[in-house]
Design an enzyme around this catalytic site. Structure first.
Site, PDB file in Angstrom:
ATOM      1  N   GLY A 164       6.542  -8.270 -13.674  1.00 54.05           N
ATOM      2  CA  GLY A 164       7.077  -9.583 -14.039  1.00 54.05           C
ATOM      3  C   GLY A 164       7.294 -10.507 -12.867  1.00 54.05           C
ATOM      4  O   GLY A 164       7.978 -11.530 -13.003  1.00 54.05           O
ATOM      5  N   ARG A 198     -12.646   2.914  -2.963  1.00 53.52           N
ATOM      6  CA  ARG A 198     -12.546   2.464  -4.353  1.00 53.52           C
ATOM      7  C   ARG A 198     -11.496   3.223  -5.156  1.00 53.52           C
ATOM      8  O   ARG A 198     -11.414   4.453  -5.106  1.00 53.52           O
ATOM      9  CB  ARG A 198     -13.903   2.619  -5.053  1.00 53.52           C
ATOM     10  CG  ARG A 198     -13.913   2.020  -6.451  1.00 53.52           C
ATOM     11  CD  ARG A 198     -15.235   2.226  -7.163  1.00 53.52           C
ATOM     12  NE  ARG A 198     -15.208   1.587  -8.498  1.00 53.52           N
ATOM     13  CZ  ARG A 198     -16.045   1.870  -9.479  1.00 53.52           C
ATOM     14  NH1 ARG A 198     -17.005   2.764  -9.293  1.00 53.52           N
ATOM     15  NH2 ARG A 198     -15.943   1.259 -10.643  1.00 53.52           N
ATOM     16  N   CYS A 246      -8.722  -1.594  -4.434  1.00 47.26           N
ATOM     17  CA  CYS A 246      -9.547  -1.008  -3.387  1.00 47.26           C
ATOM     18  C   CYS A 246      -9.032  -1.392  -2.015  1.00 47.26           C
ATOM     19  O   CYS A 246      -8.079  -2.150  -1.868  1.00 47.26           O
ATOM     20  CB  CYS A 246     -10.997  -1.480  -3.527  1.00 47.26           C
ATOM     21  SG  CYS A 246     -11.695  -1.177  -5.157  1.00 47.26           S
ATOM     22  N   ASN A 302     -11.890  -6.266  -3.204  1.00 48.30           N
ATOM     23  CA  ASN A 302     -10.617  -5.651  -3.579  1.00 48.30           C
ATOM     24  C   ASN A 302      -9.952  -6.556  -4.598  1.00 48.30           C
ATOM     25  O   ASN A 302      -9.670  -7.719  -4.303  1.00 48.30           O
ATOM     26  CB  ASN A 302      -9.726  -5.498  -2.338  1.00 48.30           C
ATOM     27  CG  ASN A 302      -8.299  -5.108  -2.692  1.00 48.30           C
ATOM     28  OD1 ASN A 302      -8.058  -4.418  -3.677  1.00 48.30           O
ATOM     29  ND2 ASN A 302      -7.350  -5.570  -1.890  1.00 48.30           N
ATOM     30  N   GLU A 309      -9.295  -7.686  -9.031  1.00 48.26           N
ATOM     31  CA  GLU A 309      -9.801  -7.724 -10.399  1.00 48.26           C
ATOM     32  C   GLU A 309     -10.111  -9.171 -10.774  1.00 48.26           C
ATOM     33  O   GLU A 309      -9.309 -10.070 -10.485  1.00 48.26           O
ATOM     34  CB  GLU A 309      -8.774  -7.178 -11.399  1.00 48.26           C
ATOM     35  CG  GLU A 309      -8.364  -5.732 -11.181  1.00 48.26           C
ATOM     36  CD  GLU A 309      -9.464  -4.737 -11.464  1.00 48.26           C
ATOM     37  OE1 GLU A 309     -10.434  -5.093 -12.156  1.00 48.26           O
ATOM     38  OE2 GLU A 309      -9.350  -3.589 -10.986  1.00 48.26           O
TER      39      GLU A 309
END
Length: 626
Positions: A360, A50, A2, A75, A77
């Site tokens: 990675g 969003r 977000c 913003n 996770e």
């Protein structure tokens, strides 16, 4: 993923204007194209864009507590949100959604600012506490997600990107010339500076509180490289176990998910672990170049075939000229790591198939994968043999006399080695990481710029972290410096901006803080051994990643920059940087710029990175100063 922004008139009763917050929020639409949310209440205004990842129907922001005394914009996770939700429910909290945003809200109700210690994830969020008239703003431990702020005598502004803050009419746009000097040194601007003197970055692992008394910023996390004793087999098992746990946590998504695949060790390991955890083929995204020296597609294809991924690839042609202005817009401030170009394109390829990608990034910082770590170790071995009073005049003279021969094979380019051996270990690492070095700056800078800078030395950026790591071994110290500077303000900035330009969320399992803390606890001699970086990581990954991928020479995610500046980028540079009314002409001695340009065109010197830095600076100025 977000975009967030907000305003708090902490020393004023003036109400926040809806139109301003709306403009600030709209500027972040690329970060969150799926929905918009605004909250204006007197002195506080919050905005949110969003990108729907978790709980597609719920999770609307700003989100409020039951009594509407708390509001959050977020913003990122939170990967352990389901565990935290269960814990908070046992404490009596009622949940209306299945979103990680609501876990933040109830977590703040339960723990206040200590919430950050409970979070496993990437995040930048702000909580407005109407009962206390206080704003709490936090950024994740590694700085994976960005957060900028502006503070004057009455107003506090914050946003995911600088461009949002600049839309507020009160913002002072005075340039920070120390930040400019840092940019030319490192090719990025290290926190807490930004290119604008009054706009700052909230540092990784920090939070701040602001109320009528003012603002206070605090650090809540740091990493320690104090080694623990364990057997090599236990180390290897621990690496694989921790890596699998970090990857598994990042595979939770309500939208299509995939991975970047370069064919290097780190991305191959992530893809291999994902393949073992998934019940269907993984989507992977890779790019390549026509120039074989820069093309890793054959290696990526090999890994994709082993793990039977749905591989999506693209050959990048030398058309960086077409996207330079876009890059300058998305990055907000001068930024010149040229791998921004392939990162932009691989994000574009990935977004055609998925909304979330795992990368990675972080393996080199955790396990000493960069070639410069080997060079530094070699230099330290020589320093240990020769006392400083002998070493300094000897190698300083050799460094002065030895020609800078960019056209020769690398083995014959000893000038940097000689100069480094005349310096302390700290100054030598700074010299290795510097692009525009002191002598070049002295000839390049105009007298007014020199006056602005006075006695500023960009080594002070590194010095802060060298001072904090005294007592550790030499390798641990430079890893720590890189984690605090290069990783957050170059690598992670690049990935965030290039991916968000395409509304793609990128997750970085090798920067899981549990995994990083475990890696930091391993002794340096198992990370770098007999000139081989990632020694213990490679041994741990045998059986997951093929040996010919593990032990092939490191290639890096780069572009044929020197060639492009002599061909497709040449007209753009000449028309912009060398123009009489360029931004560069207001800062630099243009005969010196032309000298660098001409030497590069003749092929007698490789100034590719330097010239790219000047071109990106000019493109940024065109977007944000004119």
């Amino acid at each position: 993923m977000c975009g967030i922004c907000g305003q708090f008139n902490y020393h004023s009763q003036a109400p926040v204007e809806m139109t301003i917050i709306k403009k600030m929020t709209d500027s972040l639409i690329h970060r969150g194209p799926d929905a918009e949310g605004l909250h204006i209440a007197g002195r506080i205004g919050l905005g949110h864009r969003r990108l729907k990842i978790i709980d597609l129907a719920g999770g609307v922001q700003p989100m409020f507590s039951e009594d509407r005394s708390l509001a959050v914009v977020f913003n990122g996770e939170i990967y352990n949100y389901l565990q935290l939700k269960k814990e908070l429910a046992s404490c009596g909290h009622d949940f209306r959604t299945n979103s990680d945003t609501e876990v933040l809200l109830h977590g703040y109700e339960q723990w206040g600012g200590d919430l950050v210690h409970h979070l496993r994830g990437m995040f930048a969020f702000a909580v407005w506490d109407g009962r206390k008239s206080e704003l709490f703003v936090a950024r994740d431990r590694l700085g994976i997600k960005p957060l900028y702020y502006y503070l004057d005598d009455s107003t506090f502004l914050f946003a995911s990107e600088i461009k949002s803050i600049l839309l507020h009419p009160a913002v002072d746009r005075t340039i920070d010339y120390q930040a400019l000097d840092d940019y030319l040194t490192y090719l990025y601007i290290p926190a807490p500076k930004s290119i604008f003197k009054k706009i700052r970055k909230l540092a990784a692992g920090h939070y701040l509180r602001i109320d009528a008394r003012g603002m206070k910023e605090s650090e809540y996390w740091d990493i320690s490289f104090a080694p623990t004793k364990m057997g090599q087999r236990d180390m290897m098992d621990g690496i694989v176990e921790q890596m699998k746990d970090a990857v598994r946590a990042r595979m939770i998504s309500d939208v299509p998910l995939g991975a970047f695949l370069s064919g290097g060790i780190d991305s191959s390991a992530v893809v291999g672990i994902m393949a073992g955890l998934a019940n269907q083929p993984i989507n992977t995204a890779s790019i390549g170049f026509n120039e074989s020296a820069f093309d890793e597609l054959p290696h990526a294809r090999q890994v994709a075939q082993i793990y039977k991924t749905n591989m999506h690839e693209k050959i990048v042609h030398p058309d960086a000229a077409k996207i330079i202005d876009d890059l300058a817009w998305y990055f907000d401030e001068p930024f010149a790591d040229s791998s921004m170009v392939p990162t932009y394109y691989v994000s574009q390829v990935a977004r055609e198939k998925v909304t979330v990608c795992l990368s990675g990034d972080g393996g080199d910082e955790n396990f000493a994968g960069y070639r410069r770590y080997r060079f530094d170790h070699f230099e330290n071995q020589i320093r240990a043999l020769l006392p400083h009073p002998v070493r300094r005049p000897l190698f300083s003279t050799l460094g002065h006399l030895y020609p800078k021969a960019d056209w020769l094979p690398r083995i014959f380019r000893a000038k940097t080695l000689f100069v480094n051996l005349s310096l302390s270990g700290e100054q030598a690492y700074y010299n290795s990481m510097s692009w525009f070095k002191s002598a070049m700056k002295s000839s390049l800078y105009t007298e007014p710029l020199k006056k602005e800078l006075a006695d500023y030395d960009s080594f002070s950026v590194f010095q802060t972290y060298f001072d904090r790591s005294r007592g550790w071994d030499a390798l641990a110290r430079i890893q720590y410096v890189d984690i605090k500077t290069y990783l957050v303000d170059d690598i992670l900035t690049k990935v965030d901006r290039a991916s968000m330009a395409h509304a793609l969320e990128v997750r970085v399992p090798l920067l899981d803080h549990h995994f990083m803390e475990y890696a930091a606890s391993l002794p340096s001699d198992v990370k770098l051994r007999a000139g081989e970086g990632k020694y213990i990581m490679k041994k741990a990954l045998r059986g997951i990643v093929p040996d010919d991928i593990l032990y092939r020479p490191k290639q890096g995610f780069s572009i044929p920059l020197a060639k492009w500046l002599r061909t497709s980028l040449r007209p753009l540079f000449e028309a912009n940087v060398l123009a009489s009314d360029s931004f560069a002409a207001s800062l630099f001695n243009m005969p010196q710029v032309r000298l660098l340009w001409n030497q590069h065109q003749r092929g007698t010197r490789d100034y590719g990175s330097h010239l790219w830095a000047l071109l990106m600076l000019e493109s940024w100025a065109k977007k944000f100063l004119r």
